[in-house]
Design an enzyme around this catalytic site. Structure first.
Site, PDB file in Angstrom:
ATOM      1  N   CYS A 114       1.072  -1.771  -0.572  1.00  0.00           N
ATOM      2  CA  CYS A 114      -0.060   0.177  -0.401  1.00  0.00           C
ATOM      3  C   CYS A 114       0.624   1.277   0.041  1.00  0.00           C
ATOM      4  CB  CYS A 114      -0.329   0.305   0.652  1.00  0.00           C
ATOM      5  SG  CYS A 114      -2.157  -1.607   1.525  1.00  0.00           S
ATOM      6  N   CYS A 160      -5.435  -2.338  -1.051  1.00  0.00           N
ATOM      7  CA  CYS A 160      -6.144  -2.672  -1.144  1.00  0.00           C
ATOM      8  C   CYS A 160      -7.574  -2.714  -2.196  1.00  0.00           C
ATOM      9  CB  CYS A 160      -6.387  -3.296  -0.458  1.00  0.00           C
ATOM     10  SG  CYS A 160      -5.804  -4.804   0.533  1.00  0.00           S
ATOM     11  N   GLU A 167      -9.355  -6.113  13.500  1.00  0.00           N
ATOM     12  CA  GLU A 167     -10.397  -6.289  12.422  1.00  0.00           C
ATOM     13  C   GLU A 167     -10.814  -7.858  12.262  1.00  0.00           C
ATOM     14  OE1 GLU A 167      -9.799  -2.669   9.287  1.00  0.00           O
ATOM     15  OE2 GLU A 167      -8.889  -4.337   9.106  1.00  0.00           O
ATOM     16  N   SER A 202     -12.606  -5.196   9.255  1.00  0.00           N
ATOM     17  CA  SER A 202     -12.279  -5.219   7.604  1.00  0.00           C
ATOM     18  C   SER A 202     -13.124  -4.935   6.582  1.00  0.00           C
ATOM     19  CB  SER A 202     -11.398  -6.327   6.940  1.00  0.00           C
ATOM     20  OG  SER A 202     -10.804  -5.948   5.281  1.00  0.00           O
TER      21      SER A 202
END
Length: 565
Positions: free
Chosen positions: A56, A201, A452, A478
């Site tokens: 990321c 993502c 999460e 998430s």
């Protein structure tokens, strides 16, 4: 002698570098590349979240260079500095995931610390992974100096057997492997192909959700949220942001001028229309808290009654963010919402113009696309984010229910005091149709850190039980989670919420129509169980997790750590 414009744009840097007595400061800055003429320019901090920890953020050092070039070309002086990032995708399902939400606070604190110490006059903050965005925004709000947020951009899809992949594909493949739907070779192939390079993502998960929300709020340049990480558009976006901060300095436009209640309502509206992550509720509440805007869970319910879910994006839909980029991003969607009275067009943005002015010349989506539905043909006529109350959540809870799972679920509790225990039970086949998985002591204080639950929810989906099992928790989810799930349950189990006394075999109902989360145990029995309950010992007594647990507020207040009233 500085002219009046220089003084007006150098409120903070002038205190650090002007005058005879500041010669030692200038001496140190000469060593990092300042020239004499640079001391007369506004200093702009470029907060980079670059790291090789995660795909990321692995490219953000180059984007920071682009932003710095934009500043320098506009007659400012850019100074790049770093802050941390962690990877949710890598740490998911482990003890390390407890640091994820905590990292939001560390990022905010670190940016505030550097900018406040160094006397930067403005800031460009560039974020990639999930917690970068709200962390950056909390810092920009606290500092309240002219600033712009830049999103690092979405990843391109992976591909296997002509099927597009992302990181959630791998989590769900684990569940499929546990159910013998695929073999080890197939799992390994999906694992190897899912993440093809840099970027966040790829679905409408938390990173893309928050980037879209921040753009709708007016704190990013138009179309900043809908660009591929490795693209000329994203590099140009960064360069333009660097130049735009200098214009904000000249006009004295600061984050709190932009981050109004109406702007937060615009952000909520776009999150709903896009089918965005439940984490947006937590992060927008935290950002509003820092800004001094009175935003509550009930605002999400109020707005959710009139705003439909229009985007057929992953995790519940078909498409990825890179495909939305190809048809125009979120700007045409915002134009549709504005034209139908669902956005506040008079909100100020970082362009110096209003939202309506920014959208005036936006072209519509191509004909025959089915990624963004029309208002008269929504995926869901109201919000997929349901704020639930009831005897299990007197302070509120957040459900992500698109309607594809149904709207009401009643089932039998199977209780776990940690995420790992629940995951193992799912993979072992101990969870069956009609169960409500209860995962507790995972809240902001109890975890600590509010992990999460992507591993257990993905395992459920991978086993093909998404419509037949529900999961509730005082943790969170998430953005990649889908299915019948309820998180952010407040009060959390650790502080004596009713979740703490749920027992195996209890009946629980999740009702998205009546917005209720109900434990079918009478109030006298609940009181009796609570009287016998004892708070567990804290899991951490030293370090950042202990500090977080001692200072964090409830999920319904955004799990903030800088409010002490």
């Amino acid at each position: 002698m500085a002219n009046s414009e220089e003084k007006n744009t150098r409120h903070f840097s002038s205190l650090v570098v002007d005058g005879m007595e500041r010669a030692p400061s200038r001496a140190m800055l000469h060593a990092v590349g300042f020239k004499n003429e640079d001391f007369k320019k506004p200093q702009i901090g470029i907060a980079s979240t670059w790291s090789m920890v995660t795909p990321c953020n692995m490219h953000i050092n180059k984007l920071a260079d682009d932003a710095a070039r934009g500043v320098d070309n506009a007659n400012g002086k850019a100074v790049i500095f770093n802050t941390i990032t962690i990877s949710d995708g890598i740490s998911m399902g482990t003890e390390g995931m407890k640091y994820s939400l905590v990292s939001r606070e560390v990022i905010a604190d670190s940016i505030e610390t550097v900018v406040g110490c160094q006397g930067f006059d403005g800031v460009v903050a560039i974020g990639g992974c999930d917690k970068n965005m709200p962390g950056c925004m909390i810092a920009l709000s606290r500092l309240n100096r002219p600033a712009i947020f830049v999103y690092g951009g979405t990843i391109l899809p992976g591909c296997h057997k002509d099927q597009k992949l992302d990181v959630v594909s791998v989590f769900e493949a684990v569940g499929a492997r546990a159910n013998n739907k695929i073999d080890d070779e197939e799992l390994a192939a999906i694992e190897a192909k899912a993440i093809p390079g840099p970027g966040s993502c790829g679905g409408m998960y938390t990173a893309n959700t928050m980037a879209s929300a921040i753009e709708a709020m007016g704190m990013s340049l138009p179309n900043s949220s809908a660009q591929v990480a490795i693209s000329q558009d994203k590099r140009l976006d960064c360069e333009k942001a660097g130049a735009a901060v200098l214009e904000l300095l000249k006009k004295d436009i600061k984050p709190r001028d932009i981050m109004t209640k109406a702007a937060f309502e615009n952000a909520i509206t776009i999150v709903i229309a896009l089918g965005g992550s439940t984490n947006a509720v937590l992060h927008l509440l935290a950002m509003a808290n820092t800004t001094g805007v009175d935003l509550t869970l009930d605002d999400f319910s109020r707005i959710g009654k009139r705003v439909p879910m229009l985007a057929d994006l992953k995790p519940s839909g078909k498409y990825q963010m890179a495909e939305l980029v190809e048809i125009g991003g979120i700007q045409p969607l915002m134009k549709i919402l504005l034209d139908n009275g669902l956005l506040h067009g008079d909100c100020l943005t970082v362009t110096g113009k209003t939202l309506a002015e920014n959208l005036a010349d936006v072209k519509p989506y191509p004909e025959h696309q089915d990624m963004i539905r029309s208002l008269d043909n929504p995926i869901k006529k109201d919000s997929h984010l349901s704020i639930l109350y009831g005897n299990l959540a007197t302070g509120g809870a957040v459900a992500k229910i698109t309607g594809k799972e149904g709207l009401i679920f009643t089932g039998t509790a199977k209780v776990f005091d940690a995420e790992e225990l629940a995951l193992q039970s799912i993979l072992n086949g101990d969870i069956v149709k009609g169960d409500v998985i209860v995962i507790r002591y995972e809240g902001p204080k109890g975890g600590p850190g509010m992990r999460e639950m992507l591993s257990p929810t993905s395992a459920v989906m991978g086993k093909g039980l998404g419509k037949e099992i529900a999961l509730i928790t005082d943790g969170r989810f998430s953005g990649g989670t889908h299915g019948f799930v309820v998180g952010h349950i407040t009060p959390e189990a650790y502080v004596g919420g009713a979740l703490a006394i749920v027992q195996n075999g209890d009946q629980i109902t999740i009702d998205a129509d009546t917005k209720q989360l109900t434990l079918h145990v009478n109030e006298h029995e609940i009181a009796r169980r609570l009287e016998k309950w004892q708070q567990p010992a804290p899991r951490y007594t030293r370090g950042v997790l202990a500090k977080y647990a001692n200072s964090v507020r409830s999920a319904s207040e955004g799990a903030v750590t800088d409010r002490f009233d």
